[in-house]
Design an enzyme around this catalytic site. Structure first.
Site, PDB file in Angstrom:
ATOM      1  N   GLY A  28      37.224  61.693  26.958  1.00 48.57           N
ATOM      2  CA  GLY A  28      37.473  62.779  27.891  1.00 48.57           C
ATOM      3  C   GLY A  28      38.653  62.470  28.779  1.00 48.57           C
ATOM      4  O   GLY A  28      39.728  62.134  28.322  1.00 48.57           O
ATOM      5  N   GLU A  58      30.226  65.244  26.661  1.00 53.12           N
ATOM      6  CA  GLU A  58      30.577  66.616  26.254  1.00 53.12           C
ATOM      7  C   GLU A  58      32.003  66.707  25.737  1.00 53.12           C
ATOM      8  O   GLU A  58      32.293  67.489  24.817  1.00 53.12           O
ATOM      9  CB  GLU A  58      30.358  67.583  27.426  1.00 53.12           C
ATOM     10  CG  GLU A  58      31.464  67.687  28.448  1.00 53.12           C
ATOM     11  CD  GLU A  58      31.714  66.420  29.243  1.00 53.12           C
ATOM     12  OE1 GLU A  58      32.862  66.203  29.664  1.00 53.12           O
ATOM     13  OE2 GLU A  58      30.763  65.652  29.453  1.00 53.12           O
ATOM     14  N   ASP A  59      32.911  65.920  26.291  1.00 53.34           N
ATOM     15  CA  ASP A  59      34.312  65.989  25.877  1.00 53.34           C
ATOM     16  C   ASP A  59      34.482  65.532  24.436  1.00 53.34           C
ATOM     17  O   ASP A  59      35.201  66.145  23.644  1.00 53.34           O
ATOM     18  CB  ASP A  59      35.189  65.154  26.821  1.00 53.34           C
ATOM     19  CG  ASP A  59      34.433  63.972  27.397  1.00 53.34           C
ATOM     20  OD1 ASP A  59      33.702  63.314  26.628  1.00 53.34           O
ATOM     21  OD2 ASP A  59      34.549  63.724  28.604  1.00 53.34           O
ATOM     22  N   ASN A  60      33.805  64.438  24.096  1.00 53.58           N
ATOM     23  CA  ASN A  60      33.846  63.943  22.726  1.00 53.58           C
ATOM     24  C   ASN A  60      33.240  64.957  21.757  1.00 53.58           C
ATOM     25  O   ASN A  60      33.767  65.187  20.661  1.00 53.58           O
ATOM     26  CB  ASN A  60      33.098  62.615  22.641  1.00 53.58           C
ATOM     27  CG  ASN A  60      33.055  62.048  21.243  1.00 53.58           C
ATOM     28  OD1 ASN A  60      32.192  62.406  20.442  1.00 53.58           O
ATOM     29  ND2 ASN A  60      33.983  61.163  20.935  1.00 53.58           N
TER      30      ASN A  60
END
Length: 453
Positions: free
Chosen positions: A225, A269-271
Site C-alpha cells: 500500500g 486492502e491495498d494488496n
C-alpha cells in the site's frame, strides 16, 4: 538405505540447495540491476505543465499525529501537476491531525483541498471505513491513495500518471493496460532506536530488492500500500474474490459487493485491490520510478518484531506457499546452504564461503539502497545501519517460526483473527499472554501501517 543410495540422495539435496541458492542470487542481482535502471534517473514529466493532464483526486486518510506529518502532507500540496484535488479524511472530529491540515489549506489557498469528517463502516478495516466517503466524493476517476506517513517528491504525481496512461510496450503486441501504479517504500529513521533502524534496513535492502525483482518478472501481483494510483471505474468492477468471471456469468452480479467497500473485510486492502484488478480484470501493474518515503518513528525492537509477526500471519492466509518459502530466501539460511553444499562438492572450507557469501549479499543490498536513496549509505549512520542489517538477518528465522504458528494479530490496539484469503474479524479476548500484553500497548500510532511484501 545403502551407502550408494545415501550418497545419491545427499548429492541430489546438495544440487537442489545449490540451484536454490543460485536462483535467489539471480533474483537479488535482478532487483539490484532493475533498481539501477529505474531509480537512478527520474526525468521530469511533460504532464507537469500540460493543459490536458487528466484530473487526479489525492486521498489521504488520517489518524492522529504520525511522525513528520506536516512535511508528509505538505508534499502533496507541492506536486508539480496542473489538475488535482486533495481530500483529507478523518473518522473523528477531534483528531489531532486536523489542526495541521487546516494550517496547510490556509498556506496553499490556490490548491483545491477539503476535509471529510466521519467514517462509514463497511468492514473491520478502519482505513477503508475512513476512505469510503472520500472515495465516493472524489471529483476524478484517477485516485491516488497516500498513507499519512508517506512523503513524496514534487514530480511523483506527474510521472505516476504518465505510467498509468502509457500504452503497453511494443506497438504491435496487444497487452493489457495498466490499472495500478505503485511505489516502492523507502524508509528513513529519525530515531536511533534499534527497532527503527532494523525496519529501515529491512525496507531499504532485502524488501526493496525482492519487491523490485518480483515486479520486474511480473508473473503475479505484488503490491504494497502506502502510495497507489488507480482508476475508480476499475475498482468498481471488482469484488475481491480474485476470480475471473466465467463467460456465461451475468455481466454484473448484484449479489456481490463491488468497489472499495468490498475490501473492508481485509486487513491488507491495498494488496487485495491490486490483486483483484490483476486476477479479476486481467490488468497490469507498473512500478513507478519514484519511491514512497516513510519516516520511521520511535520503534522499539519489540514493535519491529510484532510488526513482522503480524504480516507473516496475514500473508500465510493469502499466499501460503510463498510464505512458507520465505525463510529460505534469507541470507542466514542461504549461507548454510552455500557452506554445506560447496564444502560437499568442492571441499571449500566454511571460513572462505561464509565471508564471501555475506560480502556479496551486503554489496547487493547496499547498491539497492543507493539506487533508491539517490546516494550511497551516509557515513553518519553507516555502523548503526550495518548493525541493524545484521540483527534483522539473524532474527528473521526466529520471528518467522514464532509467527507462522498463530493466526491472531494486533493492529492499533485492536485484536483480529486472520481468516482465509487474508480476511479478518475482531478476535475474542485472547488467552495468550503475549497477545494480551501487546494489544494493551499503544502501538503503530507513531509509525506507518501497511502491507509489506
Amino acid at each position: 538405505m545403502s551407502s550408494g543410495n545415501y550418497d545419491l540422495v545427499l548429492l541430489g539435496l546438495t544440487c537442489a540447495a545449490v540451484a536454490w541458492y543460485l536462483t535467489l542470487l539471480a533474483l537479488g542481482l535482478l532487483g539490484c540491476s532493475s533498481a539501477r535502471r529505474r531509480y537512478r534517473l527520474r526525468p521530469r514529466s511533460p504532464l507537469a505543465t500540460s493543459v490536458t493532464a487528466p484530473g487526479v483526486s489525492i486521498l489521504r486518510p488520517l489518524k492522529g499525529l504520525d511522525t513528520n506529518l506536516y512535511e508528509n502532507l505538505e508534499s502533496t500540496f507541492q506536486q508539480e501537476y496542473p489538475n488535482f484535488e486533495i481530500i483529507f479524511s478523518v473518522a473523528d472530529a477531534n483528531d489531532q491531525a486536523l489542526h495541521i491540515v487546516h494550517g496547510l489549506i490556509s498556506k496553499y489557498p490556490h490548491i483545491r483541498a477539503k476535509i471529510i469528517i466521519g467514517e462509514e463502516v463497511v468492514g473491520v478495516n478502519p482505513k477503508v471505513n475512513n476512505l469510503i466517503r472520500s472515495y465516493r466524493q472524489a471529483s476524478n476517476d484517477i485516485l491516488w491513495v497516500l498513507d499519512s506517513n508517506v512523503l513524496v517528491q514534487p514530480g511523483t504525481l506527474a510521472r505516476s500518471v504518465d505510467a498509468l496512461e502509457s500504452p503497453a510496450p511494443g506497438s504491435s503486441v496487444s497487452r493489457p493496460r495498466i490499472a495500478v501504479v505503485h511505489h516502492v517504500p523507502f524508509a528513513f529513521s529519525t530515531e536511533a532506536r534499534l527497532g527503527s533502524r532494523m525496519e529501515e534496513a529491512f525496507l531499504n535492502t532485502n524488501h526493496a530488492k525482492m519487491y523490485i525483482a518480483i515486479n520486474t518478472v511480473a508473473i503475479e501481483s505484488c503490491v504494497v500500500g502506502k502510495s497507489n494510483l488507480y482508476r475508480r471505474s476499475d475498482v468498481e468492477r471488482v469484488t475481491g474474490t480474485l476470480k475471473r468471471p466465467s463467460a456465461d456469468a451475468p455481466a454484473f452480479d448484484t449479489q456481490l459487493v463491488r468497489g472499495l467497500p468490498a475490501f473492508g473485510r481485509f486487513l491488507a486492502e491495498d494488496n487485495m485491490i491490486a490483486s483483484a484488478l490483476w486476477h479479476e480484470l486481467g490488468l497490469r501493474h507498473e512500478l513507478s520510478c519514484d519511491v514512497a518515503r516513510n519516516v520511521v518513528g520511535n520503534m522499539t525492537l519489540a514493535d519491529y518484531i510484532w510488526r513482522r509477526v503480524r504480516w507473516i500471519r496475514v500473508r500465510k492466509h493469502m499466499v501460503l506457499v510463498a510464505t512458507l518459502l520465505e525463510p529460505f530466501t534469507e541470507a542466514v539460511v542461504l549461507s548454510i546452504f552455500a557452506c554445506l553444499s560447496i564444502k560437499y562438492l568442492f571441499g571449500v572450507p566454511h571460513f572462505i564461503t561464509i565471508p564471501l557469501h555475506y560480502a556479496v549479499w551486503l554489496y547487493i543490498d547496499l547498491d539497492v539502497y543507493a539506487s533508491l536513496a539517490g546516494h550511497p549509505l551516509p557515513p553518519a549512520i553507516r555502523w548503526q545501519f550495518l548493525f541493524a542489517w545484521a540483527a534483522r538477518e539473524l532474527l528473521a528465522l526466529p520471528i518467522f517460526l514464532f509467527a507462522i504458528c498463530g493466526n491472531e494479530v494486533a493492529w492499533r490496539g485492536n485484536r483480529y483473527q486472520v481468516l482465509r484469503n487474508g480476511e479478518v474479524k475482531r478476535a475474542t479476548p485472547s488467552q495468550s499472554i503475549w497477545m494480551g500484553w501487546f494489544a494493551r500497548r499503544k502501538v503503530d500510532d507513531y509509525y506507518y501501517e501497511t502491507m509489506p511484501h
